[in-house]
Design a protein around this motif. Structure first.
Motif, PDB file in Angstrom:
ATOM      1  N   TYR A 261       6.300   3.208   2.046  1.00  0.00           N
ATOM      2  CA  TYR A 261       8.001   2.510   2.865  1.00  0.00           C
ATOM      3  C   TYR A 261       8.042   3.088   4.394  1.00  0.00           C
ATOM      4  O   TYR A 261       8.450   2.475   4.563  1.00  0.00           O
ATOM      5  CB  TYR A 261       8.873   2.111   1.860  1.00  0.00           C
ATOM      6  CG  TYR A 261       8.327   1.558   0.636  1.00  0.00           C
ATOM      7  CD1 TYR A 261       8.293   0.234   1.260  1.00  0.00           C
ATOM      8  CD2 TYR A 261       8.411   1.231  -0.581  1.00  0.00           C
ATOM      9  CE1 TYR A 261       8.273  -1.297   1.016  1.00  0.00           C
ATOM     10  CE2 TYR A 261       7.925   0.177  -1.445  1.00  0.00           C
ATOM     11  CZ  TYR A 261       8.218  -0.952  -0.986  1.00  0.00           C
ATOM     12  OH  TYR A 261       7.304  -1.686  -1.985  1.00  0.00           O
ATOM     13  N   THR A 262       7.481   4.249   3.863  1.00  0.00           N
ATOM     14  CA  THR A 262       7.399   5.239   4.790  1.00  0.00           C
ATOM     15  C   THR A 262       6.733   4.745   6.307  1.00  0.00           C
ATOM     16  O   THR A 262       6.923   4.013   7.368  1.00  0.00           O
ATOM     17  CB  THR A 262       7.362   6.417   5.079  1.00  0.00           C
ATOM     18  OG1 THR A 262       8.310   7.397   3.962  1.00  0.00           O
ATOM     19  CG2 THR A 262       7.225   7.220   6.625  1.00  0.00           C
ATOM     20  N   MET A 263       5.054   4.766   6.748  1.00  0.00           N
ATOM     21  CA  MET A 263       4.711   3.614   7.213  1.00  0.00           C
ATOM     22  C   MET A 263       4.711   2.470   7.872  1.00  0.00           C
ATOM     23  O   MET A 263       5.289   2.047   9.181  1.00  0.00           O
ATOM     24  CB  MET A 263       2.765   3.766   6.457  1.00  0.00           C
ATOM     25  CG  MET A 263       2.783   5.222   6.389  1.00  0.00           C
ATOM     26  SD  MET A 263       0.763   4.377   4.837  1.00  0.00           S
ATOM     27  CE  MET A 263       0.023   3.799   6.466  1.00  0.00           C
ATOM     28  N   MET A 264       5.770   1.470   6.761  1.00  0.00           N
ATOM     29  CA  MET A 264       6.227   0.098   6.716  1.00  0.00           C
ATOM     30  C   MET A 264       7.580   0.054   7.821  1.00  0.00           C
ATOM     31  O   MET A 264       7.393  -0.441   8.947  1.00  0.00           O
ATOM     32  CB  MET A 264       6.384  -0.970   5.356  1.00  0.00           C
ATOM     33  CG  MET A 264       6.685  -1.739   5.844  1.00  0.00           C
ATOM     34  SD  MET A 264       6.489  -3.089   4.639  1.00  0.00           S
ATOM     35  CE  MET A 264       7.711  -2.390   3.373  1.00  0.00           C
ATOM     36  N   ALA A 265       7.787   0.984   7.793  1.00  0.00           N
ATOM     37  CA  ALA A 265       9.386   1.765   8.231  1.00  0.00           C
ATOM     38  C   ALA A 265       8.664   1.638  10.191  1.00  0.00           C
ATOM     39  O   ALA A 265       9.581   0.807  11.069  1.00  0.00           O
ATOM     40  CB  ALA A 265      10.138   2.687   8.423  1.00  0.00           C
ATOM     41  N   GLU A 266       7.367   2.505   9.871  1.00  0.00           N
ATOM     42  CA  GLU A 266       7.072   2.561  11.115  1.00  0.00           C
ATOM     43  C   GLU A 266       6.439   2.305  12.610  1.00  0.00           C
ATOM     44  O   GLU A 266       5.980   1.788  13.030  1.00  0.00           O
ATOM     45  CB  GLU A 266       6.308   3.945  11.273  1.00  0.00           C
ATOM     46  CG  GLU A 266       7.388   5.675  10.145  1.00  0.00           C
ATOM     47  CD  GLU A 266       6.500   6.805  10.469  1.00  0.00           C
ATOM     48  OE1 GLU A 266       4.756   6.673  10.163  1.00  0.00           O
ATOM     49  OE2 GLU A 266       7.340   7.474  10.133  1.00  0.00           O
ATOM     50  N   LYS A 267       5.633   1.275  10.727  1.00  0.00           N
ATOM     51  CA  LYS A 267       4.752   0.282  11.302  1.00  0.00           C
ATOM     52  C   LYS A 267       4.567  -1.156  11.253  1.00  0.00           C
ATOM     53  O   LYS A 267       3.839  -2.188  11.869  1.00  0.00           O
ATOM     54  CB  LYS A 267       3.585   0.682  11.129  1.00  0.00           C
ATOM     55  CG  LYS A 267       2.482   2.112  11.459  1.00  0.00           C
ATOM     56  CD  LYS A 267       1.323   2.047  10.582  1.00  0.00           C
ATOM     57  CE  LYS A 267       0.522   4.256  11.193  1.00  0.00           C
ATOM     58  NZ  LYS A 267      -0.981   4.205  10.712  1.00  0.00           N
ATOM     59  N   GLY A 268       5.868  -1.169  10.795  1.00  0.00           N
ATOM     60  CA  GLY A 268       5.663  -3.331  10.328  1.00  0.00           C
ATOM     61  C   GLY A 268       5.287  -3.670   9.316  1.00  0.00           C
ATOM     62  O   GLY A 268       4.659  -2.477   8.439  1.00  0.00           O
ATOM     63  N   ILE A 269       5.689  -4.150   8.351  1.00  0.00           N
ATOM     64  CA  ILE A 269       4.542  -5.279   7.045  1.00  0.00           C
ATOM     65  C   ILE A 269       3.420  -5.438   7.934  1.00  0.00           C
ATOM     66  O   ILE A 269       2.575  -5.377   8.451  1.00  0.00           O
ATOM     67  CB  ILE A 269       5.383  -6.753   6.919  1.00  0.00           C
ATOM     68  CG1 ILE A 269       7.225  -6.176   7.273  1.00  0.00           C
ATOM     69  CG2 ILE A 269       4.804  -7.321   5.856  1.00  0.00           C
ATOM     70  CD1 ILE A 269       7.803  -7.455   6.585  1.00  0.00           C
ATOM     71  N   PRO A 270       2.803  -5.065   6.723  1.00  0.00           N
ATOM     72  CA  PRO A 270       0.824  -5.057   7.243  1.00  0.00           C
ATOM     73  C   PRO A 270       0.502  -6.078   6.542  1.00  0.00           C
ATOM     74  O   PRO A 270       1.285  -6.859   5.678  1.00  0.00           O
ATOM     75  CB  PRO A 270       0.806  -3.949   6.317  1.00  0.00           C
ATOM     76  CG  PRO A 270       1.952  -3.496   4.964  1.00  0.00           C
ATOM     77  CD  PRO A 270       3.640  -4.041   5.373  1.00  0.00           C
ATOM     78  N   THR A 271      -0.649  -6.760   6.513  1.00  0.00           N
ATOM     79  CA  THR A 271      -1.329  -7.931   5.287  1.00  0.00           C
ATOM     80  C   THR A 271      -1.723  -7.362   4.516  1.00  0.00           C
ATOM     81  O   THR A 271      -2.071  -6.154   3.995  1.00  0.00           O
ATOM     82  CB  THR A 271      -2.223  -8.402   6.500  1.00  0.00           C
ATOM     83  OG1 THR A 271      -3.693  -7.373   6.549  1.00  0.00           O
ATOM     84  CG2 THR A 271      -1.208  -8.972   7.772  1.00  0.00           C
ATOM     85  N   SER A 272      -1.708  -7.959   3.219  1.00  0.00           N
ATOM     86  CA  SER A 272      -2.408  -7.627   2.040  1.00  0.00           C
ATOM     87  C   SER A 272      -3.904  -8.932   1.584  1.00  0.00           C
ATOM     88  O   SER A 272      -3.682  -9.488   2.520  1.00  0.00           O
ATOM     89  CB  SER A 272      -0.913  -7.551   0.615  1.00  0.00           C
ATOM     90  OG  SER A 272      -0.920  -8.933   0.641  1.00  0.00           O
ATOM     91  N   SER A 273      -4.385  -8.188   1.382  1.00  0.00           N
ATOM     92  CA  SER A 273      -5.453  -8.666   0.624  1.00  0.00           C
ATOM     93  C   SER A 273      -6.344  -8.411  -0.757  1.00  0.00           C
ATOM     94  O   SER A 273      -5.505  -7.443  -1.430  1.00  0.00           O
ATOM     95  CB  SER A 273      -6.836  -8.101   1.713  1.00  0.00           C
ATOM     96  OG  SER A 273      -6.735  -7.408   2.006  1.00  0.00           O
ATOM     97  N   GLN A 274      -7.187  -9.244  -1.456  1.00  0.00           N
ATOM     98  CA  GLN A 274      -7.395  -9.895  -2.573  1.00  0.00           C
ATOM     99  C   GLN A 274      -8.504  -8.251  -2.916  1.00  0.00           C
ATOM    100  O   GLN A 274      -8.865  -7.706  -1.445  1.00  0.00           O
ATOM    101  CB  GLN A 274      -8.646 -10.645  -2.716  1.00  0.00           C
ATOM    102  CG  GLN A 274      -9.570 -11.087  -1.696  1.00  0.00           C
ATOM    103  CD  GLN A 274      -9.580 -12.744  -1.743  1.00  0.00           C
ATOM    104  OE1 GLN A 274      -8.117 -12.813  -1.085  1.00  0.00           O
ATOM    105  NE2 GLN A 274     -10.088 -12.749  -1.436  1.00  0.00           N
TER     106      GLN A 274
END
Length: 286
Positions: free
Chosen positions: A48-61
């Motif tokens: 969540y620290t990374m998400m605050a800095e870089k935005g919402i990531p993508t996820s994959s299977q």
């Protein structure tokens, strides 16, 4: 021939449970641009620290290679395999598993592999996995283990509440205007997963009232269908989770485990989300 259990990282089962019941797990993946990682390799605080800095990531299977190695390991031990994964409407994980099973059967034609769509995620998926694993540990057949998972899916529910609607908006799960109006008037949706998809169960003013309404919904289910096990889940709000677990315990006097919701599901609802997952004695759905 024993039955082994394979699930994916969005069940968020604690390592102690996985070890006790010999549950195998493949990991979904996350990508911040060119920076990719397995969900199982990153903790919530860092994510969540990374998400605050870089935005919402993508996820994959999970990768085909990881899925193949896990299935192959069970088959080479001479065991059958019951695989239980998150909803096929939420991820291509199930499709990948079916492809890999076909690859395994080309080489090991006598392999016995069942693949189940849990139609959910988090501990609604997790309960199906745990009860299947308990059946396997008790020496049940592959068909009986599969049935234990399918019956648990009929008896379980997952209810969750976001702290606010920003992550649902950013992830495309709710419109911008709805998110703006909801945050302005402190309207909080109680979300659930039915038939493989996330749905709004009800909308409540303020998070405190939403939590009470969520508990009330669970108590209604328990009154009608009986109680099995209950878990409180959260994203970076341990104190709120403790308070919710205490409230439930004081109301119905059964022990409540507290678990984290990890990044792949958490990126859609964000920090501060809190949830209840439970299953009942009798089926809640057909």
């Amino acid at each position: 021939m024993a039955v082994q259990i394979l699930t994916d990282s969005t069940s968020y089962l604690q390592e102690a449970i996985r070890k006790e019941l010999n549950i195998r797990m493949v990991s979904l993946n996350l990508s911040f641009g060119n920076d990719s990682m397995r969900e199982m390799d990153i903790d919530n605080k860092t994510f969540y620290t990374m998400m605050a800095e870089k935005g919402i990531p993508t996820s994959s299977q999970p990768s085909v290679g990881e899925m193949y190695q896990e299935m192959k390991r069970a088959v080479e031990m001479g065991d059958s395999l019951c695989c239980i994964f998150l909803s096929s409407d939420m991820s291509g994980t199930l499709s990948t598993a079916q492809t890999v099973r076909d690859m395994i059967l080309e080489k090991y034609e006598n392999a016995k592999i069942e693949i189940i769509d849990s139609r959910s995620n988090c501990m609604q998926l997790g309960f199906a996995v745990v009860l299947a694993a308990r059946a396997a540990k008790a020496g049940k057949t592959l068909e009986q283990v599969k049935e234990a998972a399918l019956e648990t899916i009929k008896r379980s529910r997952f209810l969750f509440i976001p702290e606010n609607l920003e992550y649902l908006k950013k992830g495309g799960r709710i419109g911008g205007a709805s998110a703006l109006i909801g945050n302005l008037f402190k309207i909080i949706p109680i979300l659930t997963v039915e038939d493989g998809k996330t749905n709004v169960l009800m909308k409540v003013r303020t998070k405190k009232n939403a939590i009470l309404a969520m508990v009330d919904k669970m108590l209604q289910d328990i009154k009608i269908y009986g109680v099995g096990e209950i878990v409180v889940l959260h994203i970076n709000c341990q104190n709120e989770a403790n308070d919710l677990a205490k409230l439930i315990t004081e109301t119905i006097n059964i022990p409540i485990d507290i678990m984290d919701i990890g990044p792949v599901i958490g990126l859609h609802v964000g920090p501060g989300a809190i949830a209840i997952a439970y299953y009942t004695e009798k089926p809640m759905r057909k």
